[in-house]
Write an enzyme that holds these catalytic residues in place. Structure first.
Site, PDB file in Angstrom:
ATOM      1  CB  CYS A 162      -0.932   0.099   1.196  1.00  0.00           C
ATOM      2  SG  CYS A 162      -2.079  -1.260   1.304  1.00  0.00           S
TER       3      CYS A 162
ATOM      4  CE  LYS B 138      11.850  -2.082  -5.305  1.00  0.00           C
ATOM      5  NZ  LYS B 138      12.443  -3.167  -6.104  1.00  0.00           N
TER       6      LYS B 138
ATOM      7  CG  HIS C  18      19.951 -36.111  -4.827  1.00  0.00           C
ATOM      8  ND1 HIS C  18      20.299 -37.422  -4.563  1.00  0.00           N
ATOM      9  CD2 HIS C  18      21.115 -35.428  -4.956  1.00  0.00           C
ATOM     10  CE1 HIS C  18      21.620 -37.518  -4.512  1.00  0.00           C
ATOM     11  NE2 HIS C  18      22.139 -36.314  -4.754  1.00  0.00           N
TER      12      HIS C  18
ATOM     13  CE  LYS D  30      14.286 -10.540  -9.871  1.00  0.00           C
ATOM     14  NZ  LYS D  30      14.756 -10.220  -8.638  1.00  0.00           N
TER      15      LYS D  30
ATOM     16  CD  GLU E 118      10.602 -11.350  -7.915  1.00  0.00           C
ATOM     17  OE1 GLU E 118      10.406 -10.743  -6.872  1.00  0.00           O
ATOM     18  OE2 GLU E 118      11.630 -11.171  -8.615  1.00  0.00           O
TER      19      GLU E 118
ATOM     20  CG  ASN F 215       1.376   0.774   4.189  1.00  0.00           C
ATOM     21  OD1 ASN F 215       1.167  -0.423   4.093  1.00  0.00           O
ATOM     22  ND2 ASN F 215       2.589   1.293   4.119  1.00  0.00           N
ATOM     23  N   GLY F 216      -1.080  -1.041   6.300  1.00  0.00           N
ATOM     24  CA  GLY F 216      -0.707  -1.927   7.405  1.00  0.00           C
ATOM     25  C   GLY F 216      -1.856  -2.850   7.746  1.00  0.00           C
TER      26      GLY F 216
ATOM     27  CD  GLU G  60      17.634 -12.339  -7.713  1.00  0.00           C
ATOM     28  OE1 GLU G  60      17.162 -12.935  -6.734  1.00  0.00           O
ATOM     29  OE2 GLU G  60      17.180 -11.259  -8.124  1.00  0.00           O
TER      30      GLU G  60
ATOM     31  CD1 TRP H 171       0.033  -6.136  -3.130  1.00  0.00           C
ATOM     32  CD2 TRP H 171      -0.401  -6.884  -1.070  1.00  0.00           C
ATOM     33  NE1 TRP H 171       0.401  -7.452  -3.075  1.00  0.00           N
ATOM     34  CE2 TRP H 171       0.154  -7.942  -1.830  1.00  0.00           C
ATOM     35  CE3 TRP H 171      -0.752  -7.133   0.245  1.00  0.00           C
ATOM     36  CZ2 TRP H 171       0.359  -9.204  -1.309  1.00  0.00           C
ATOM     37  CZ3 TRP H 171      -0.541  -8.404   0.768  1.00  0.00           C
ATOM     38  CH2 TRP H 171       0.017  -9.418  -0.005  1.00  0.00           C
TER      39      TRP H 171
ATOM     40  NE  ARG I  67       4.682   1.737  -0.018  1.00  0.00           N
ATOM     41  CZ  ARG I  67       5.707   1.439   0.760  1.00  0.00           C
ATOM     42  NH1 ARG I  67       6.929   1.657   0.336  1.00  0.00           N
ATOM     43  NH2 ARG I  67       5.531   0.941   1.956  1.00  0.00           N
TER      44      ARG I  67
HETATM   45  C1  G6P Z   1       9.622  -8.141  -1.959  1.00  0.00           C
HETATM   46  C2  G6P Z   1      10.171  -7.636  -3.283  1.00  0.00           C
HETATM   47  C3  G6P Z   1      11.460  -8.360  -3.626  1.00  0.00           C
HETATM   48  C4  G6P Z   1      12.464  -8.238  -2.486  1.00  0.00           C
HETATM   49  C5  G6P Z   1      11.860  -8.710  -1.160  1.00  0.00           C
HETATM   50  C6  G6P Z   1      12.773  -8.362  -0.001  1.00  0.00           C
HETATM   51  O1  G6P Z   1       9.196  -9.453  -2.095  1.00  0.00           O
HETATM   52  O2  G6P Z   1       9.215  -7.825  -4.305  1.00  0.00           O
HETATM   53  O3  G6P Z   1      12.006  -7.808  -4.790  1.00  0.00           O
HETATM   54  O4  G6P Z   1      13.588  -9.007  -2.780  1.00  0.00           O
HETATM   55  O5  G6P Z   1      10.618  -8.039  -0.937  1.00  0.00           O
HETATM   56  O6  G6P Z   1      12.821  -6.977   0.114  1.00  0.00           O
HETATM   57  P1  G6P Z   1      13.934  -6.172   0.851  1.00  0.00           P
HETATM   58  O7  G6P Z   1      13.503  -4.736   0.726  1.00  0.00           O
HETATM   59  O8  G6P Z   1      13.919  -6.625   2.279  1.00  0.00           O
HETATM   60  O9  G6P Z   1      15.210  -6.439   0.176  1.00  0.00           O
END
Ligand code: G6P
Length: 621
Positions: free
Chosen positions: A2, A616, A517, A498, A501, A114-115, A494, A88, A27
């Site tokens: 949010c 984010k 395995h 990506k 996501e 937001n929360g 990673e 969100w 957000r």
């Molecule tokens: C969310 C974001 C990711 C990020 C993760 C951890 O899931 O979408 O891109 O890696 O949070 O966020 P941080 O701010 O703690 O690195």
């Protein structure tokens, strides 16, 4: 999760709020709303108190900010005091009714939040028994009704009473049509900053939301309440005691929060990596000399470290894994990686001589924050690595190492990841040099390579078109396995993250040796295997693993090293990165994988900057 923005001042605020929400859309983006104080159109109001001349006008809509914008384009909604929200969903579906702002029974108080209010059910029952009417399924709606209960003419005092009753987290911003010259706010755990403008003041979840209006900010701490007016900012604690706070200036430019000609923020941010990496090294590494004041430990303290714990989640946890490998190899200090969301529930052990490193690009991830609070309560010393100056993790840690990647707007992390990796390289070398466990000539070789790494990243980006061509072929596959060994493993993890996501394709990152395995059972003609196969000490082993999946009809895309003449025999597609030392291949091999995910997702018509269901910064558990 949010995004909130508010403005009070001389200017009309509709555009300020809509533009700010667009910058905060990363957000949360399932619904949005705006509330503006407007003068009532009645002549007889002239003799009434000024306060009675205002009403709150609200517009809200399910969907993205563009939907809200369409809705209000043909309306008269505008004024000099307003609040906005992009949601969100946590409690209640992403519908128009559940979108913020929410109002009290008399429609005099409007709130964005937001929360999560954890005790909202109990509070709601109490309010209903007092006659309050609820229209949404949200937890947030208890807030305007409670403010209505507590309001005796000063909404700020009502907000302080509210903070004493609610449990959970939140940044709360409220308007009251009876006090049209002010906006009142409070914070528990969720981020909130005050922007100080020339013609008015702002509140926002994040600085980029108002960067086009000001670079001067103040941070709001937990359990503080705020009153902003056109020409004043007041901060109080929960009991109403005034707090003085110095503003600070950020050097982020507004273009850093815009697409600048790129189709998406994600692509722009991928291409900004040579700069982000260079900026993160600036002042810390120059001409073979490494200076790391922020760590602030003596050589003796470093030598005596029994253990380092690294706390992180998401992409940051992959930087943590690489960091563990580097620190253990170079400085010979054992490192444990802690998944933030698990940490505080396991009655963790905090050794006497240990160091905690928290990696979080946003500095606001609630689980990482809770984990460092737990570690701190057991006596740990915390060093934070974050991209956001003044973020909560930064403020609650004993020391902070800032990555200087610039604001990252795309939801999935790209340039903040490579900036985090750079910090991990620097920390590992720094600890190694202080312990004397790595020879000076090795240190010089690593530092020399690090100094030229931005140019090598740039040369990969110059060949982005090659990756696009591979993506044009691979986007039809529905299963991807990313395989790596040693320093290639965090990159495989990673790369898979990506892809899932932003493309919603099922992708797994695996230690290549673990394939036998289980995962190899998945391999058939519908599978693409992405191998991270640089010329390092595990190169031959990787070739065997690639061979195993190729013989089971998988399509192979290998990320290899320039000059490798063997790899094309094992692969359907190959992309080559420049030569470097084995530990540094990680920062080069991730770049083609970011581009691969980007182009695959674009082929599938996905919104890469705002993937479904993600946000984010995750500020709720
Ligand atoms: C969310 C974001 C990711 C990020 C993760 C951890 O899931 O979408 O891109 O890696 O949070 O966020 P941080 O701010 O703690 O690195």
């Amino acid at each position: 999760m949010c995004g909130i923005i508010a403005y009070v001042g001389d200017r009309k605020c509709r555009e300020i709020i809509i533009n700010g929400l667009k910058r905060l859309e990363y957000r949360g983006y399932d619904s949005a709303g705006i509330a503006v104080l407007m003068k009532k159109n009645s002549k007889k109001n002239e003799k009434q108190a000024a306060s009675e001349n205002y009403s709150i006008n609200i517009a809200k809509q399910a969907g993205k900010i563009a939907e809200l914008e369409k809705l209000i384009n043909d309306t008269h909604i505008d004024g000099c005091v307003g609040i906005g929200h992009t949601r969100w969903a946590t409690h209640g579906a992403p519908t128009q009714i559940n979108a913020h702002p929410h109002m009290d029974c008399k429609s005099k108080i409007a709130v964005v939040h937001n929360g999560i209010i954890e005790n909202y059910a109990e509070l709601k029952d109490e309010l209903i028994s007092k006659g309050h009417k609820f229209i949404s399924e949200t937890d947030t709606e208890v807030i305007p009704h409670m403010l209505e209960e507590f309001n005796n003419g000063d909404l700020l005092i009502a907000m302080q009473k509210l903070l004493k009753r609610i449990k959970g987290s939140g940044a709360i911003v409220a308007l009251n049509s009876d006090t049209p010259e002010e906006i009142v706010a409070a914070r528990i755990s969720s981020p909130l900053v005050i922007g100080i403008g020339k013609d008015g003041n702002f509140l926002a979840s994040d600085m980029p939301a108002v960067l086009e209006h000001t670079r001067n900010f103040m941070i709001v701490n937990d359990f503080e309440t705020i009153r902003i007016k056109k020409g004043s900012i007041e901060i109080f604690d929960i009991d109403g005691k005034k707090i003085t706070r110095e503003p600070f200036k950020v050097n982020w430019s507004i273009t850093s929060a815009e697409k600048s000609g790129y189709e998406d923020f994600m692509l722009k941010e991928i291409f900004e990596q040579p700069f982000g990496v260079k900026e993160t090294m600036r002042g810390r590494l120059s001409e073979g000399i490494l200076d790391f004041k922020e760590i602030d430990l003596t050589s003796e303290q470093i030598i005596n470290l029994e253990k380092i714990h690294i706390i992180a989640c998401g992409t940051s946890s992959h930087a943590a894994l690489l960091g563990k490998q580097l620190i253990e190899k170079w400085a010979r200090i054992p490192v444990e990686i802690e998944v933030s969301s698990e940490y505080r529930y396991k009655d963790p052990i905090v050794e006497k001589n240990c160091l905690f490193i928290a990696i979080t690009q946003s500095g606001e991830t609630i689980d990482t924050l809770a984990a460092i609070r737990e570690a701190k309560s057991k006596g740990a010393r915390i060093v934070a690595i974050t991209n956001v100056v003044g973020s909560t993790v930064a403020r609650e840690s004993d020391a902070v190492i800032y990555t200087h990647a610039g604001p990252e707007i795309g939801v999935c992390a790209t340039k903040t990841f490579t900036a985090q990796i750079i910090v991990m390289y620097l920390i590992a070398v720094y600890l190694a040099s202080k312990t004397g466990r790595l020879k000076e000539e090795n240190i010089q070789e690593i530092l020399g390579e690090l100094e030229i790494i931005p140019n090598k990243i740039q040369s990969i980006l110059n060949n982005a078109e090659q990756i696009k061509k591979v993506a044009d072929q691979l986007y039809k596959y529905r299963t991807f396995l990313f395989l790596g060994r040693l320093f290639g493993l965090p990159i495989a993890l990673e790369g898979a993250l990506k892809l899932k996501e932003i493309s919603y394709i099922h992708a797994e990152g695996y230690a290549a040796g673990e394939m036998k395995h289980g995962p190899i059972a998945l391999t058939d003609t519908n599978t693409t295997v992405v191998g991270i196969v640089p010329k390092d000490s595990v190169y031959e082993k990787m070739l065997s693993n690639i061979e195993e999946v190729k013989s089971r009809n998988a399509t192979i895309f290998s990320v290899a090293t320039e000059g490798d003449t063997q790899i094309s025999k094992y692969s359907n597609y190959v992309f080559s990165v420049p030569k470097t030392i084995e530990e540094l291949y990680g920062i080069l091999t991730i770049i083609p994988l970011q581009l691969l995910s980007y182009y695959i997702a674009k082929n599938l018509g996905r919104n890469v900057d705002q993937p479904r269901n993600l946000a984010k910064s995750v500020t709720v558990e």
